[in-house]
Design an enzyme around this catalytic site. Structure first.
Site, PDB file in Angstrom:
ATOM      1  N   LYS A 148       0.849  -1.204   0.000  1.00  0.00           N
ATOM      2  CA  LYS A 148       0.000   0.000   0.000  1.00  0.00           C
ATOM      3  C   LYS A 148       0.885   1.254   0.000  1.00  0.00           C
ATOM      4  CE  LYS A 148      -3.587  -2.735   2.135  1.00  0.00           C
ATOM      5  NZ  LYS A 148      -4.771  -2.800   2.979  1.00  0.00           N
ATOM      6  N   HIS A 198      -8.465  -3.127  -6.025  1.00  0.00           N
ATOM      7  CA  HIS A 198      -8.427  -3.231  -4.560  1.00  0.00           C
ATOM      8  C   HIS A 198      -9.565  -2.401  -3.965  1.00  0.00           C
ATOM      9  CE1 HIS A 198      -7.146  -2.916  -0.424  1.00  0.00           C
ATOM     10  NE2 HIS A 198      -6.410  -3.973  -0.639  1.00  0.00           N
TER      11      HIS A 198
HETATM   12  P1  PGA Z   1      -4.395  -6.319   5.516  1.00  0.00           P
HETATM   13  O1  PGA Z   1      -4.593  -5.845   4.010  1.00  0.00           O
HETATM   14  O2  PGA Z   1      -3.589  -7.603   5.457  1.00  0.00           O
HETATM   15  O3  PGA Z   1      -3.625  -5.204   6.182  1.00  0.00           O
HETATM   16  O4  PGA Z   1      -5.736  -6.522   6.104  1.00  0.00           O
HETATM   17  C1  PGA Z   1      -4.844  -6.767   2.991  1.00  0.00           C
HETATM   18  C2  PGA Z   1      -5.118  -6.020   1.705  1.00  0.00           C
HETATM   19  O5  PGA Z   1      -5.830  -5.013   1.747  1.00  0.00           O
HETATM   20  O6  PGA Z   1      -4.666  -6.424   0.621  1.00  0.00           O
END
Ligand code: PGA
Length: 248
Positions: free
Chosen positions: A11, A94
């Site tokens: 991210k 996403h």
């Molecule tokens: P998370 O995110 O493992 O922090 O819940 C997963 C994603 O959004 O791909």
């Protein structure tokens, strides 16, 4: 047999120097992994990460792309640019992009087709909100998202397609779907693929679970018959944690 695939979605985290640090830590930790290992850094760190992983078992992914070839699209990045930089996987649709950046099912479909046409592999994200789960429409909703994303894609291309089933209420919240819930929904997603492409298509497409997957719950999730991998956010930001998920 479908080869498990664990992808780290960083991210909007890690500056370029931090990205280099993380990948350097990760390389020795995952070198013997049986699963396919993918890291998806922010665009700005892709070149540096590509250089570091070129002789390793780690594959490079991007977190988004634009579907047009080139032109006046200020701020966007094309598939050919990512391909030349060494990217093999591209996350599309996403839920954060759907929620904050108006990503639509139609755009996701255009991106998926363009990515496959370029010889790269989309990781197509789908998933329901808490409200949808409580109303009992999860399976219908994720089946629809799947069919819209795959519209116009040939059966032969499905071996290059990864779907990431990520219940929105489980992303970054510390709440995970139980392994059984995840398996059941992913089974519904595979059924949607089966309806369009038949048994062979359903057998070859890989479907990941995503949403607070971590070193503690990875083995139980990965033990489920329908779950072929994970898309990992928070737990992909530390080499040690990510390598434990990779080795579930
Ligand atoms: P998370 O995110 O493992 O922090 O819940 C997963 C994603 O959004 O791909």
């Amino acid at each position: 047999m479908r080869r498990p695939i664990i992808a780290g979605n960083w991210k909007m985290n890690k500056t370029p120097s931090e990205a280099v640090e993380l990948v350097k830590a990760l390389i020795p930790l995952v070198k013997d992994a049986e699963a396919e290992v993918v890291v998806c850094p922010p665009y700005i760190s892709i070149a540096a990460v590509a250089e570091l992983i070129k002789d390793t078992n780690i594959e490079l992914g991007a977190q988004n792309v634009y579907f047009e070839k080139s032109g006046a699209y200020t701020g966007e990045v094309s598939i050919d640019m990512l391909k030349e930089a060494g990217v093999r996987y591209i996350i599309i649709g996403h839920s954060e992009r759907r929620q904050y950046f108006n990503e639509t099912d139609e755009n996701v479909n255009k991106k998926a087709k363009a990515i496959l046409a370029a010889g790269l592999r989309p990781i197509i994200c789908i998933g329901e909100t808490l409200d949808q789960r409580e109303k009992g429409i999860t399976n219908d909703f994720v089946s629809m998202q799947t069919k819209l994303a795959l519209n116009g894609i040939e059966e032969a291309e499905l071996e290059n397609v990864v779907i990431a089933y990520e219940p929105i209420w489980a992303i970054g919240t510390g709440k995970t779907a139980t392994a059984l819930e995840a398996n059941e929904t992913i089974s519904a997603v595979r059924n949607a693929v089966r309806e369009i492409y038949g048994e062979e298509g359903a057998d070859k497409i890989r479907i990941q679970y995503g949403g607070s997957m971590n070193p503690k719950n990875a083995s139980e999730l990965m033990a489920q018959s329908e779950i072929d991998g994970g898309l990992i956010g928070g737990a992909s930001l530390k080499g040690e944690d990510f390598s434990k998920v990779v080795k579930f």
